[in-house]
Design an enzyme around this catalytic site. Structure first.
Site, short mmCIF file in Angstrom:
data_model
loop_
_atom_site.label_atom_id
_atom_site.label_comp_id
_atom_site.label_asym_id
_atom_site.label_seq_id
_atom_site.Cartn_x
_atom_site.Cartn_y
_atom_site.Cartn_z
N HIS A 132 0.69 -1.17 0.06
CA HIS A 132 0.26 0.18 0.09
C HIS A 132 0.75 1.29 -0.11
O HIS A 132 1.88 1.37 0.73
CB HIS A 132 -1.02 0.02 0.94
CG HIS A 132 -0.22 -0.09 2.35
ND1 HIS A 132 0.42 0.90 3.18
CD2 HIS A 132 0.07 -1.23 3.30
CE1 HIS A 132 1.08 0.70 4.39
NE2 HIS A 132 0.58 -0.69 4.43
N ASP A 133 0.29 2.23 -0.93
CA ASP A 133 0.98 3.56 -0.75
C ASP A 133 2.39 3.56 -1.30
O ASP A 133 3.23 4.72 -1.29
CB ASP A 133 0.91 4.16 0.60
CG ASP A 133 -0.47 3.88 1.38
OD1 ASP A 133 -1.34 4.69 0.88
OD2 ASP A 133 -0.26 3.54 2.65
N GLY A 150 5.05 -0.94 2.87
CA GLY A 150 4.08 0.19 2.61
C GLY A 150 4.87 1.49 2.67
O GLY A 150 5.92 1.81 3.19
#
Length: 283
Positions: A132-133, A150
């Site tokens: 994520h991200d 992340g």
């Protein structure tokens, strides 16, 4: 593949296998091909000429550009592996001309307003993971089994070898090379070769040459690397000395180090003779 006329009328000239599940809220452009047993959730958008081979999972909240090739079993835009994620709308943006190989996983953002981004012309090899991200630039290579945690940021033309582990919030600089099986919880400066545990071994002379960086610029970078990474502990006076260097690449290297919040990888204490590393003179 079935004729697109039997599908949603908003999917012009797309080829969708009858076993695929494509939700009505998905926007599919001209020339898209979706293979057997794929599942595409909406809202999402698949750009022109993109190919999804069999058993690919996409979405929701994915925007994908043109002419991407997604191999079997890849998962793009699934929920983040973050215990604080509460199901809110977060996105995954995939650029154009990417090749995403077998069983790659790319997770969407972890908070409202955040997204995972993969740029253009990247190669993500089998079983690599983009959490994520994460933000990946252009012409990046992730080899088999490379794992990005992340919020990692990877600059253009970086090469992350097989089995590499990158800790959350780490930055990987432009044209950096991370050797197979290495790991880092610190920022990896541009133009370097890293291995072991966040240890700088040498300048990425081969990568620089292939990228068209001039011999003069490579020579300036070689000098800068000896100043910064010739000892295990980086010295402030070395950074001060190089901040006004005539080479824009050297100044970029210094800015990257100055901007680091996690700290950067350290030198090995002894850099090899870069001119003849691995027994080859690359000039």
């Amino acid at each position: 593949m079935t004729d697109s006329k039997t599908q949603n009328p908003h999917w012009p000239q797309a080829e969708i296998h009858p076993t695929a599940i494509v939700e009505d809220s998905v926007e599919i452009s001209r020339g898209v091909r979706i293979g057997p047993w794929c599942h595409v959730k909406g809202p999402s958008s698949i750009g022109p000429g993109t190919v999804l081979m069999e058993r690919v999972s996409v979405g929701p909240w994915v925007i994908m550009g043109r002419n991407n090739i997604i191999h079997m079993g890849a998962v793009i835009g699934h929920a983040p592996q973050d215990l604080s994620y509460n199901g809110e709308e977060t996105w995954t943006h995939i650029g154009s001309q990417n090749e995403i190989r077998e069983y790659v996983t790319i997770h969407r953002g972890s908070r409202s307003g955040l997204k995972t981004v993969v740029g253009d012309h990247n190669l993500l090899m089998g079983l690599s993971h983009v959490a994520h991200d994460v933000e990946i630039g252009n012409r990046v290579i992730l080899a088999n089994g490379a794992l990005l945690a992340g919020h990692v940021h990877v600059d253009d033309q970086a090469f992350i070898s097989g089995g590499v582990l990158v800790h959350q919030f780490v930055r990987i600089g432009r044209l950096a090379l991370l050797r197979g099986g290495s790991r880092t919880s610190r920022d990896v400066p541009p133009y370097c070769i890293m291995d072991g545990t966040h240890t700088i071994r040498s300048l990425n002379r081969v990568g620089l040459k292939r990228a068209g960086i001039s011999a003069e610029e490579r020579s300036r970078l070689k000098m800068a690397f000896r100043i910064l990474f010739g000892r295990r502990k980086m010295e402030e006076r070395g950074l001060l000395q190089l901040e006004s260097d005539p080479s824009p690449l050297v100044r970029e290297l210094v800015r990257f180090i100055r901007d680091s919040k996690r700290g950067v990888c350290h030198g090995s204490g002894r850099l090899p003779d870069i001119d003849t590393e691995m027994g080859v003179d690359y000039d």
